[in-house]
Design an enzyme around this catalytic site. Structure first.
Site, PDB file in Angstrom:
ATOM      1  N   LYS A   1       0.836  -1.216   0.000  1.00 56.48           N
ATOM      2  CA  LYS A   1       0.000   0.000   0.000  1.00 56.48           C
ATOM      3  C   LYS A   1       0.865   1.258   0.000  1.00 56.48           C
ATOM      4  O   LYS A   1       0.648   2.178  -0.793  1.00 56.48           O
ATOM      5  CB  LYS A   1      -0.900   0.002   1.255  1.00 56.48           C
ATOM      6  CG  LYS A   1      -1.473   1.353   1.617  1.00 56.48           C
ATOM      7  CD  LYS A   1      -2.409   1.264   2.778  1.00 56.48           C
ATOM      8  CE  LYS A   1      -2.041   1.992   4.037  1.00 56.48           C
ATOM      9  NZ  LYS A   1      -1.508   3.321   4.015  1.00 56.48           N
ATOM     10  N   ASN A   2       1.837   1.308   0.902  1.00 53.40           N
ATOM     11  CA  ASN A   2       2.610   2.551   1.030  1.00 53.40           C
ATOM     12  C   ASN A   2       3.539   2.789  -0.151  1.00 53.40           C
ATOM     13  O   ASN A   2       4.031   3.902  -0.340  1.00 53.40           O
ATOM     14  CB  ASN A   2       3.403   2.556   2.347  1.00 53.40           C
ATOM     15  CG  ASN A   2       2.496   2.770   3.545  1.00 53.40           C
ATOM     16  OD1 ASN A   2       1.294   2.952   3.386  1.00 53.40           O
ATOM     17  ND2 ASN A   2       3.061   2.732   4.742  1.00 53.40           N
TER      18      ASN A   2
ATOM     19  N   CYS B   1      -5.260   8.099   9.221  1.00 49.00           N
ATOM     20  CA  CYS B   1      -5.486   7.454  10.511  1.00 49.00           C
ATOM     21  C   CYS B   1      -5.446   8.471  11.650  1.00 49.00           C
ATOM     22  O   CYS B   1      -4.688   9.444  11.582  1.00 49.00           O
ATOM     23  CB  CYS B   1      -4.385   6.433  10.758  1.00 49.00           C
ATOM     24  SG  CYS B   1      -4.577   4.961   9.773  1.00 49.00           S
TER      25      CYS B   1
ATOM     26  N   ARG C   1      -0.194  14.518  12.687  1.00 55.13           N
ATOM     27  CA  ARG C   1       0.155  14.357  11.279  1.00 55.13           C
ATOM     28  C   ARG C   1       0.025  15.645  10.458  1.00 55.13           C
ATOM     29  O   ARG C   1      -0.731  15.718   9.495  1.00 55.13           O
ATOM     30  CB  ARG C   1      -0.680  13.232  10.671  1.00 55.13           C
ATOM     31  CG  ARG C   1      -0.595  11.962  11.481  1.00 55.13           C
ATOM     32  CD  ARG C   1      -1.179  10.793  10.776  1.00 55.13           C
ATOM     33  NE  ARG C   1      -0.184  10.139   9.950  1.00 55.13           N
ATOM     34  CZ  ARG C   1      -0.438   9.093   9.176  1.00 55.13           C
ATOM     35  NH1 ARG C   1      -1.635   8.619   9.103  1.00 55.13           N
ATOM     36  NH2 ARG C   1       0.516   8.542   8.473  1.00 55.13           N
TER      37      ARG C   1
ATOM     38  N   ASP D   1       4.205   1.121  12.108  1.00 53.36           N
ATOM     39  CA  ASP D   1       3.010   0.449  11.598  1.00 53.36           C
ATOM     40  C   ASP D   1       2.857  -0.975  12.136  1.00 53.36           C
ATOM     41  O   ASP D   1       1.802  -1.582  11.960  1.00 53.36           O
ATOM     42  CB  ASP D   1       3.036   0.416  10.058  1.00 53.36           C
ATOM     43  CG  ASP D   1       2.728   1.779   9.460  1.00 53.36           C
ATOM     44  OD1 ASP D   1       2.335   2.685  10.213  1.00 53.36           O
ATOM     45  OD2 ASP D   1       2.886   1.939   8.236  1.00 53.36           O
TER      46      ASP D   1
ATOM     47  N   ARG E   1      -8.707  -0.484   4.507  1.00 55.95           N
ATOM     48  CA  ARG E   1      -7.869   0.549   3.879  1.00 55.95           C
ATOM     49  C   ARG E   1      -6.539  -0.042   3.410  1.00 55.95           C
ATOM     50  O   ARG E   1      -5.948   0.455   2.448  1.00 55.95           O
ATOM     51  CB  ARG E   1      -7.562   1.674   4.882  1.00 55.95           C
ATOM     52  CG  ARG E   1      -8.736   2.565   5.193  1.00 55.95           C
ATOM     53  CD  ARG E   1      -8.282   3.746   6.014  1.00 55.95           C
ATOM     54  NE  ARG E   1      -7.120   4.358   5.382  1.00 55.95           N
ATOM     55  CZ  ARG E   1      -6.208   5.091   6.002  1.00 55.95           C
ATOM     56  NH1 ARG E   1      -6.314   5.317   7.289  1.00 55.95           N
ATOM     57  NH2 ARG E   1      -5.188   5.603   5.351  1.00 55.95           N
TER      58      ARG E   1
END
Ligand code: UD1
Length: 420
Positions: free
Chosen positions: A22-23, A116, A121, A305, A397
């Site tokens: 994903k990242n 999230c 952030r 993570d 997600r």
């Protein structure tokens, strides 16, 4: 309510293939905007963050075609448009579009990105760096307007490591006039994947994976085909599932070389980990041992993570473990949920202290973010009896089908809709 129901308590056995990252794919989708033509992306995970990113690209007049795990993106008709605020709002990676869009169309108006709820952030580093490259930014309460008459290369020294800011600077610099240097750049494998994709398309980027990245601006990029690497965080999640429940699993395509800190921590907890050319085998036949201290760090350190997944494994380990979260300030939100299962955890600011117990018991749990939600599913897989993890959408997600993956490892689980 969307939920995952699990009947846990048995050791794992089986094999699972690790999905694409994903990242890695999210910034690569933003990078596709820089290509005035077509690009093909293989091994793209089918997850809701990708779905939202594709919606954003479509709203910018790109054409996207998905065929299973292959995506074709045509960006010839890219234009300035309003991005759907629900997609910008749910996903922090929408900020990745900023550097690329400024490069192609020179003007962007967007609301502040979501993501999230694991901390503040902010995006100050992104905006500061873009200002240095010739962007005028007008910040408002809920968003900003950014404009440039042409991006120029610049020197950046990041005050602390930021994956997103490093990626955004790279995306802005690839087609900028002149050279750009990023000192104290993030070294995450996803940065290397982004640079590999861009270099394959004709960019000139040196030093990806090191603390200093140098980007020589080029006139244009050409069409490209790229395969997304396996997701080290998903691989680490299923490795942690084995740490939580015990047993023996094979993680097909798991990127061993990117998982050194995770494998090191798991080995200290008593897992036996071996690799072959196809992936990683994890064996946990004895009770896991506590870890005296685990700190999250930027890569190559232990990833934030996977902090929740390891915290969950520690609740069942023999002895007292300590975890320090050094990246995000609000990443212990699963603690009250784990306590409902009988876990013994105390938390003081950035530090959690875990006294391992023999068994967890099933409970109704509420996910409130992606990685924490996945960790609750691991807790349910290890706990005796029935666990329901509500708010499955957070987990979707980033995980293609966590239930089917865990079923392949012997866990009895499935998705359910529960009405009040
Ligand atoms: C990325 C990953 C996320 C991972 C995180 C850290 C993606 C899509 N997400 O997130 O899964 O948990 O890296 O490895 O790749 N910060 C600022 N100002 C900024 C930018 C960041 O203060 O302008 C702070 C953040 O609040 C955080 C720290 O820097 O405390 C690291 O954030 P960053 O590395 O930027 O994370 P993301 O790129 O958002």
């Amino acid at each position: 309510m969307d939920a995952i129901q699990i009947y846990g308590g048995n050791p794992l056995k089986g094999e699972v293939r690790i999905q694409g990252s994903k990242n890695a794919v999210l910034p690569i989708l933003a990078a596709a905007l820089l290509i005035n033509g077509t690009c093909e992306i293989e091994n793209c995970p089918i997850i809701s963050d990708v779905h939202h990113m594709l919606r954003l690209l479509e709203s910018l007049c790109c054409n996207t075609v998905r065929n299973g795990h292959t995506l074709i993106i045509h960006s010839e008709n890219l234009s300035e448009c309003d991005m759907p605020s629900d997609s910008v709002g749910v996903m922090r990676s929408s900020i990745m579009l900023l550097g690329a869009l400024l490069s192609r169309v020179g003007s962007v108006s967007m609301q502040y990105p979501g993501g999230c709820v694991i901390g503040q952030r902010p995006i100050d580093l992104h905006l500061k760096a873009l200002r240095k490259m010739g962007v005028v930014i007008d910040e408002r309460e809920d968003g900003f307007v950014a404009q440039t008459k042409g991006l120029t290369g610049a020197y950046h020294s990041l005050p602390f490591v930021s994956v997103g800011a490093t990626e955004n600077i790279i995306l802005a610099a690839v087609l900028a006039k002149g050279d750009t240097v990023i000192d104290n750049a993030a070294r995450e494998p996803e940065i290397s994947a982004l640079c590999e994709f861009l270099n394959k398309a004709g960019a000139k980027i040196e030093g990806a994976g090191s603390r200093r990245i140098l980007i020589h601006g080029v006139e244009k990029l050409h069409e490209v085909s790229y395969r997304v690497p396996a997701d080290r965080i998903v691989a680490g999640t299923y490795l942690s599932a084995c740490l939580c429940s015990g047993g023996e699993v094979f993680l097909d395509e798991a990127p061993y070389m990117q998982m050194e800190a995770v494998i090191d921590a798991a080995t200290h907890m008593g897992a036996e980990i071996t690799r072959n050319e196809d992936g990683i085998r994890v064996k946990c036949l004895e009770r896991r041992k506590a870890l005296s201290l685990l700190c999250t760090e930027s890569y190559p350190g232990f990833p934030t993570d996977l902090q929740s997944a390891f915290l969950t494994a520690m609740t069942l380990a023999d002895g007292k473990s300590v975890i320090k979260e050094e990246i995000f300030e609000n990443r212990f939100r699963i603690i009250p949920e784990l306590q409902k299962m009988g876990a013994r955890i105390t938390c003081d600011g950035h530090t959690a202290i875990v006294e391992g117990c023999d068994r967890l018991k099933g409970a109704n749990l509420y996910a409130n973010e992606l990685r924490g939600g996945a960790a609750l599913v691991l807790a349910g897989s290890a706990a005796d009896g029935k666990t329901v993890v509500f708010n499955r959408h957070f987990i979707e997600r980033g995980y293609e089908d966590i239930c089917s993956d865990l079923r392949a490892l012997g866990v009895v689980c499935g998705t359910v809709e529960i009405h009040d």
